[in-house]
Structure formats: structure tokens, C-alpha cells
Enzyme design. Structure first.
Site, short mmCIF file in Angstrom:
data_model
loop_
_atom_site.label_atom_id
_atom_site.label_comp_id
_atom_site.label_asym_id
_atom_site.label_seq_id
_atom_site.Cartn_x
_atom_site.Cartn_y
_atom_site.Cartn_z
N ILE A 101 11.94 13.91 -12.12
CA ILE A 101 10.74 14.02 -11.29
C ILE A 101 10.65 15.41 -10.68
O ILE A 101 11.66 16.00 -10.31
CB ILE A 101 10.75 12.93 -10.19
CG1 ILE A 101 9.46 12.92 -9.37
CG2 ILE A 101 11.95 13.06 -9.28
CD1 ILE A 101 9.27 11.65 -8.53
N ASP A 103 9.07 17.23 -7.55
CA ASP A 103 8.52 16.92 -6.23
C ASP A 103 7.95 18.23 -5.66
O ASP A 103 6.82 18.59 -5.95
CB ASP A 103 9.65 16.31 -5.40
CG ASP A 103 9.22 15.86 -4.02
OD1 ASP A 103 8.03 15.89 -3.72
OD2 ASP A 103 10.10 15.46 -3.22
P1 IMP Z 1 12.10 19.13 -5.94
O1 IMP Z 1 13.10 20.25 -5.99
O2 IMP Z 1 11.46 19.00 -4.60
O3 IMP Z 1 11.06 19.20 -7.04
O4 IMP Z 1 12.90 17.80 -6.07
C1 IMP Z 1 13.30 17.33 -7.24
C2 IMP Z 1 14.43 16.32 -7.10
O5 IMP Z 1 14.35 15.51 -5.91
C3 IMP Z 1 14.30 15.38 -8.24
O6 IMP Z 1 14.97 15.86 -9.38
C4 IMP Z 1 14.90 14.11 -7.68
O7 IMP Z 1 16.30 14.12 -7.87
C5 IMP Z 1 14.60 14.17 -6.21
N1 IMP Z 1 13.38 13.35 -5.92
C6 IMP Z 1 12.19 13.81 -5.53
N2 IMP Z 1 11.30 12.81 -5.33
C7 IMP Z 1 11.97 11.67 -5.62
C8 IMP Z 1 11.60 10.28 -5.60
O8 IMP Z 1 10.47 9.86 -5.29
N3 IMP Z 1 12.59 9.40 -5.95
C9 IMP Z 1 13.85 9.80 -6.29
N4 IMP Z 1 14.22 11.07 -6.33
C10 IMP Z 1 13.31 12.02 -6.00
MG MG Z 2 16.39 15.16 -10.56
#
Ligand code: IMP
Ligand code: MG
Length: 190
Positions: A101, A103
Site C-alpha cells: 500500500i 499511503d
Molecule cells: P507511506 O510511506 O506513508 O506510503 O506508508 C507506507 C507503509 O505504511 C505501507 O507499506 C504499510 O506498511 C503502512 N500502511 C499504510 N497504510 C496502511 C494501512 O491502511 N494498513 C496497513 N498498513 C498501512
Molecule cells: Mg508496506
């Protein structure tokens, strides 16, 4: 496994169908590239990567990285850190990063900044889920399974505090009498 805290967002069947579509698209895009190296981002990618890789019709390999952040569970402001690097030399290779995912996009952005200087022949990204409203970076994800709202999802490799990863479908987690993890909350280990 306890199920009552999750509300289904994507059924096993709709996940299977979408993974098949992504696999066909990727296989077609890379058909003239020789080998494709899939780089999974541990730990959340493990189920999606297993399913996706088995449905690709092009040759290639698999390697993994592990990343973590010093978030203390609630904020997205901690630096992303490489916990485990690739074992594969990627210079001259076609590389596709596979994430569970996206985020805020900070994890993927950081990983791209590490891998790009290693001079792969190409470097693209694939995420099964994406939360467009949370994306803080101008980050292009080349292949996306589904765009979702700003909710915390679990299952199909995704966890909340280390739990629910092995659910076969994807659900929105909300504890009883609780609106769910605060927007942007995340476990410290990805
Ligand atoms: P980012 O660096 O903010 O894009 O976060 C990415 C990481 O956060 C992902 O690879 C997930 O491991 C974790 N993450 C973000 N949102 C979710 C969610 O809704 N459920 C579970 N893990 C999430
Ligand atoms: Mg991840």
C-alpha cells in the site's frame, strides 16, 4: 482469527480478479524486456507478491528489501530507514518495486532514491492499494490495484499492530466503540 473488527472492503474474489488484471498488464508491458526483477517491500508485500509473481507470464527473479520508520505508532514524520538491502545487483536490470500500500508515499519515495543511483535499466512501482488523499509527494505509482479512502485496512498482508496480515480479504479495521486508528496512524514496523 478474529473477524468482528473488520468490515470487508475487497473480497477474496475481487482481489484475485484485480491481481490477474495487473499481472496481464505487467506481462504485456515487459514482454520484450527479457527478465524482470520484482523487489518486494517487506513485510506487507508478501501475499500480494506471491500471487502476482505466480500470474506473470514473463521470466524474472525476486528479491526483497525491508524498511522501517521511527514513528512510535502515530505519526508519519519519522525518517524511513533501510533495515535489509537487496542481495541482487540491479545495474542494467528491469526492476519493479512491489508494495502492499502507498499511503503518504514516503516509503516508496525513499526506496526509489536508494535504487535509482544503482542504474537499473528501468525502475517502476506497483502497489496493490493507494490512498490518494494521503499522498504528500508528487509520486507516480505505475501500477495500482485499487485507490481507497483514508481508512486503515488490514488483511492480504496488511497489518494493524502486527495482527490480521493473514486474512484472505481486505477489511477496514474499527475497534468496537472506537472510530479506528487515527488517520495517518501506522505501526512502527512496516
Ligand atoms: P507511506 O510511506 O506513508 O506510503 O506508508 C507506507 C507503509 O505504511 C505501507 O507499506 C504499510 O506498511 C503502512 N500502511 C499504510 N497504510 C496502511 C494501512 O491502511 N494498513 C496497513 N498498513 C498501512
Ligand atoms: Mg508496506
Amino acid at each position: 482469527m478474529t473477524r468482528e473488527k473488520t468490515e470487508i472492503l475487497f473480497s477474496e474474489e475481487s482481489i484475485r480478479k484485480r491481481v490477474g488484471e495487473l499481472a496481464r498488464q505487467i506481462s504485456s508491458d515487459y514482454r520484450d524486456c527479457g527478465e524482470l526483477l520484482l523487489v518486494g517491500v517487506l513485510r506487507g508485500c508478501y501475499i500480494f507478491l506471491a500471487d502476482l509473481s505466480r500470474r506473470l507470464s514473463i521470466p524474472g527473479g525476486i528479491d526483497f528489501v525491508a524498511l522501517s520508520a521511527y514513528d512510535r505508532g502515530t505519526t508519519a514524520t519519522g525518517p524511513v530507514r533501510l533495515v535489509m538491502d537487496l542481495r541482487t545487483e540491479i545495474a542494467g536490470k528491469h526492476v519493479l518495486i512491489v508494495e502492499d500500500i502507498v499511503d503518504t508515499g514516503r516509503t516508496l519515495d525513499y526506496l526509489l532514491s536508494i535504487l535509482r543511483p544503482r542504474n537499473p535499466a528501468s525502475l517502476r512501482t506497483c502497489a496493490f492499494l493507494r490512498k490518494p488523499s494521503r499522498l504528500s509527494k508528487d509520486l507516480k505509482v505505475d501500477y495500482v490495484g485499487f485507490d481507497i479512502p483514508d481508512v486503515w485496512v488490514v488483511g492480504y498482508g496488511l497489518d494493524y499492530m502486527g495482527r490480521y496480515r493473514s486474512l484472505s480479504d481486505i477489511g477496514i479495521i474499527r475497534a468496537e466503540g472506537d472510530p479506528g486508528p487515527a488517520a495517518g496512524a501506522r505501526p512502527a514496523v512496516r
